[in-house]
Design a protein around this motif. Structure first.
Motif, PDB file in Angstrom:
ATOM      1  N   GLY A 151     -58.146 -66.472 -53.947  1.00  0.00           N
ATOM      2  CA  GLY A 151     -58.771 -65.190 -54.233  1.00  0.00           C
ATOM      3  C   GLY A 151     -60.223 -65.323 -54.644  1.00  0.00           C
ATOM      4  O   GLY A 151     -60.668 -66.374 -55.103  1.00  0.00           O
ATOM      5  N   GLU A 152     -60.938 -64.227 -54.446  1.00  0.00           N
ATOM      6  CA  GLU A 152     -62.357 -64.171 -54.782  1.00  0.00           C
ATOM      7  C   GLU A 152     -62.681 -62.758 -55.256  1.00  0.00           C
ATOM      8  O   GLU A 152     -62.253 -61.783 -54.645  1.00  0.00           O
ATOM      9  CB  GLU A 152     -63.172 -64.524 -53.533  1.00  0.00           C
ATOM     10  N   LEU A 153     -63.435 -62.668 -56.345  1.00  0.00           N
ATOM     11  CA  LEU A 153     -63.832 -61.367 -56.882  1.00  0.00           C
ATOM     12  C   LEU A 153     -65.068 -60.862 -56.164  1.00  0.00           C
ATOM     13  O   LEU A 153     -65.978 -61.642 -55.854  1.00  0.00           O
ATOM     14  CB  LEU A 153     -64.134 -61.483 -58.382  1.00  0.00           C
ATOM     15  N   GLY A 154     -65.110 -59.550 -55.914  1.00  0.00           N
ATOM     16  CA  GLY A 154     -66.294 -58.965 -55.306  1.00  0.00           C
ATOM     17  C   GLY A 154     -66.053 -57.532 -54.878  1.00  0.00           C
ATOM     18  O   GLY A 154     -64.945 -57.005 -54.985  1.00  0.00           O
ATOM     19  N   ASP A 155     -67.111 -56.917 -54.408  1.00  0.00           N
ATOM     20  CA  ASP A 155     -67.030 -55.550 -53.902  1.00  0.00           C
ATOM     21  C   ASP A 155     -66.640 -55.565 -52.430  1.00  0.00           C
ATOM     22  O   ASP A 155     -67.018 -56.469 -51.683  1.00  0.00           O
ATOM     23  CB  ASP A 155     -68.374 -54.837 -54.036  1.00  0.00           C
ATOM     24  N   THR A 156     -65.910 -54.545 -52.043  1.00  0.00           N
ATOM     25  CA  THR A 156     -65.575 -54.364 -50.632  1.00  0.00           C
ATOM     26  C   THR A 156     -65.576 -52.875 -50.337  1.00  0.00           C
ATOM     27  O   THR A 156     -65.447 -52.051 -51.247  1.00  0.00           O
ATOM     28  CB  THR A 156     -64.204 -54.994 -50.294  1.00  0.00           C
ATOM     29  N   TYR A 157     -65.762 -52.535 -49.094  1.00  0.00           N
ATOM     30  CA  TYR A 157     -65.761 -51.119 -48.726  1.00  0.00           C
ATOM     31  C   TYR A 157     -64.357 -50.542 -48.823  1.00  0.00           C
ATOM     32  O   TYR A 157     -63.396 -51.114 -48.301  1.00  0.00           O
ATOM     33  CB  TYR A 157     -66.301 -50.917 -47.309  1.00  0.00           C
ATOM     34  N   ARG A 158     -64.262 -49.417 -49.473  1.00  0.00           N
ATOM     35  CA  ARG A 158     -62.993 -48.693 -49.626  1.00  0.00           C
ATOM     36  C   ARG A 158     -62.346 -48.446 -48.265  1.00  0.00           C
ATOM     37  O   ARG A 158     -61.145 -48.644 -48.088  1.00  0.00           O
ATOM     38  CB  ARG A 158     -63.270 -47.372 -50.346  1.00  0.00           C
ATOM     39  N   ASN A 159     -63.145 -48.004 -47.301  1.00  0.00           N
ATOM     40  CA  ASN A 159     -62.604 -47.665 -45.989  1.00  0.00           C
ATOM     41  C   ASN A 159     -61.973 -48.870 -45.291  1.00  0.00           C
ATOM     42  O   ASN A 159     -60.990 -48.721 -44.571  1.00  0.00           O
ATOM     43  CB  ASN A 159     -63.689 -47.052 -45.101  1.00  0.00           C
ATOM     44  N   ASP A 160     -62.522 -50.071 -45.512  1.00  0.00           N
ATOM     45  CA  ASP A 160     -61.938 -51.270 -44.903  1.00  0.00           C
ATOM     46  C   ASP A 160     -60.545 -51.539 -45.455  1.00  0.00           C
ATOM     47  O   ASP A 160     -59.626 -51.871 -44.711  1.00  0.00           O
ATOM     48  CB  ASP A 160     -62.833 -52.486 -45.133  1.00  0.00           C
ATOM     49  N   VAL A 161     -60.393 -51.392 -46.768  1.00  0.00           N
ATOM     50  CA  VAL A 161     -59.086 -51.622 -47.386  1.00  0.00           C
ATOM     51  C   VAL A 161     -58.083 -50.592 -46.885  1.00  0.00           C
ATOM     52  O   VAL A 161     -56.965 -50.937 -46.485  1.00  0.00           O
ATOM     53  CB  VAL A 161     -59.182 -51.579 -48.923  1.00  0.00           C
ATOM     54  N   LEU A 162     -58.475 -49.325 -46.876  1.00  0.00           N
ATOM     55  CA  LEU A 162     -57.550 -48.268 -46.467  1.00  0.00           C
ATOM     56  C   LEU A 162     -57.225 -48.325 -44.976  1.00  0.00           C
ATOM     57  O   LEU A 162     -56.117 -47.965 -44.562  1.00  0.00           O
ATOM     58  CB  LEU A 162     -58.110 -46.900 -46.846  1.00  0.00           C
ATOM     59  N   GLU A 163     -58.173 -48.775 -44.163  1.00  0.00           N
ATOM     60  CA  GLU A 163     -57.947 -48.852 -42.719  1.00  0.00           C
ATOM     61  C   GLU A 163     -57.028 -50.016 -42.351  1.00  0.00           C
ATOM     62  O   GLU A 163     -56.176 -49.890 -41.475  1.00  0.00           O
ATOM     63  CB  GLU A 163     -59.290 -49.013 -41.992  1.00  0.00           C
ATOM     64  N   HIS A 164     -57.177 -51.143 -43.033  1.00  0.00           N
ATOM     65  CA  HIS A 164     -56.442 -52.347 -42.638  1.00  0.00           C
ATOM     66  C   HIS A 164     -55.254 -52.664 -43.544  1.00  0.00           C
ATOM     67  O   HIS A 164     -54.359 -53.395 -43.136  1.00  0.00           O
ATOM     68  CB  HIS A 164     -57.387 -53.550 -42.605  1.00  0.00           C
ATOM     69  N   GLY A 165     -55.259 -52.149 -44.764  1.00  0.00           N
ATOM     70  CA  GLY A 165     -54.213 -52.495 -45.709  1.00  0.00           C
ATOM     71  C   GLY A 165     -53.149 -51.427 -45.860  1.00  0.00           C
ATOM     72  O   GLY A 165     -53.365 -50.250 -45.553  1.00  0.00           O
ATOM     73  N   THR A 166     -52.014 -51.858 -46.354  1.00  0.00           N
ATOM     74  CA  THR A 166     -50.905 -50.967 -46.692  1.00  0.00           C
ATOM     75  C   THR A 166     -50.657 -51.102 -48.187  1.00  0.00           C
ATOM     76  O   THR A 166     -50.597 -52.226 -48.705  1.00  0.00           O
ATOM     77  CB  THR A 166     -49.629 -51.383 -45.925  1.00  0.00           C
ATOM     78  N   LEU A 167     -50.507 -49.993 -48.864  1.00  0.00           N
ATOM     79  CA  LEU A 167     -50.262 -50.012 -50.305  1.00  0.00           C
ATOM     80  C   LEU A 167     -48.888 -50.630 -50.575  1.00  0.00           C
ATOM     81  O   LEU A 167     -47.884 -50.156 -50.068  1.00  0.00           O
ATOM     82  CB  LEU A 167     -50.321 -48.591 -50.866  1.00  0.00           C
ATOM     83  N   VAL A 168     -48.872 -51.709 -51.379  1.00  0.00           N
ATOM     84  CA  VAL A 168     -47.612 -52.379 -51.689  1.00  0.00           C
ATOM     85  C   VAL A 168     -47.280 -52.324 -53.178  1.00  0.00           C
ATOM     86  O   VAL A 168     -46.167 -52.677 -53.571  1.00  0.00           O
ATOM     87  CB  VAL A 168     -47.605 -53.848 -51.203  1.00  0.00           C
ATOM     88  N   GLY A 169     -48.231 -51.888 -53.982  1.00  0.00           N
ATOM     89  CA  GLY A 169     -47.987 -51.753 -55.413  1.00  0.00           C
ATOM     90  C   GLY A 169     -49.131 -50.997 -56.055  1.00  0.00           C
ATOM     91  O   GLY A 169     -50.271 -51.106 -55.601  1.00  0.00           O
TER      92      GLY A 169
END
Length: 87
Positions: free
Chosen positions: A59-77
């Motif tokens: 893991g690595e700490l940092g900023d990322t675009y919200r839209n990238d997370v929501l577009e590619h990720g699925t909420l698991v928790g």
């Protein structure tokens, strides 16, 4: 303007966790910089996350675009409050 309930950094207990099992990415959301209403007007809205990937398995700490997370990720928790705001 609505208050941002996720504006305080929460390193030990993320507000939400998103995963993309196809790519091996995982994002733990530790802070948002804007309320959801403000984020939706800003395509460059950022979240502070701890991101894991095949390239950074610890893991690595940092900023990322919200839209990238929501577009590619699925909420698991998520916290109850996160689920109320983001669904």
């Amino acid at each position: 303007m609505s208050k941002n309930p996720f504006g305080k950094t929460n390193i030990k207990s993320p507000y939400a966790v998103y995963e993309d099992p196809r790519s091996g990415w995982r994002w733990e959301v530790l802070k948002t910089y804007k309320s959801r209403a403000s984020e939706e007007k800003d395509r460059y809205a950022r979240w502070f996350v701890k991101a894991y990937s095949p390239y950074v398995p610890n893991g690595e700490l940092g900023d990322t675009y919200r839209n990238d997370v929501l577009e590619h990720g699925t909420l698991v928790g998520a916290t109850e409050e996160w689920r109320e705001v983001y669904g």
